[in-house]
Design a protein around this motif. Structure first.
Motif, PDB file in Angstrom:
ATOM      1  N   LEU A  41      79.057  70.638  51.438  1.00 21.78           N
ATOM      2  CA  LEU A  41      79.148  69.173  51.355  1.00 21.78           C
ATOM      3  C   LEU A  41      78.125  68.612  50.365  1.00 21.78           C
ATOM      4  CD1 LEU A  41      79.675  68.080  55.061  1.00 21.78           C
ATOM      5  CD2 LEU A  41      81.274  67.827  53.159  1.00 21.78           C
ATOM      6  N   TRP A  44      79.417  69.303  46.935  1.00 27.51           N
ATOM      7  CA  TRP A  44      80.584  68.474  46.663  1.00 27.51           C
ATOM      8  C   TRP A  44      80.162  67.051  46.309  1.00 27.51           C
ATOM      9  CZ3 TRP A  44      83.034  64.415  49.516  1.00 27.51           C
ATOM     10  CH2 TRP A  44      84.292  64.070  49.028  1.00 27.51           C
ATOM     11  N   TYR A  45      79.213  66.493  47.073  1.00 31.07           N
ATOM     12  CA  TYR A  45      78.718  65.151  46.750  1.00 31.07           C
ATOM     13  C   TYR A  45      77.981  65.136  45.418  1.00 31.07           C
ATOM     14  CZ  TYR A  45      79.953  63.106  51.249  1.00 31.07           C
ATOM     15  OH  TYR A  45      80.637  62.627  52.329  1.00 31.07           O
TER      16      TYR A  45
END
Length: 54
Positions: A41, A44-45
């Motif tokens: 995550l 991804w961010y």
């Protein structure tokens, strides 16, 4: 040698130790999976927001 192979079956507390070992293994796998999800995550961010700032 035959006495050494039969001794672990008679030891008190061995089922308890096996249960602790299984719980520790399951906890470690849970920890690793949560860490992998959080890292993915985070990446991804970072990739998603990399073009927004100048």
């Amino acid at each position: 040698m035959a006495g050494l192979t039969a001794a672990p079956k008679v030891m008190p507390g061995l089922p308890y130790a096996k249960g602790l070992q299984e719980a520790a293994g399951a906890g470690f796998l849970l920890y690793c999976s949560i860490a992998a999800v959080l890292l993915s995550l985070k990446f991804w961010y970072a990739i998603r927001n990399s073009g927004g700032r100048s």
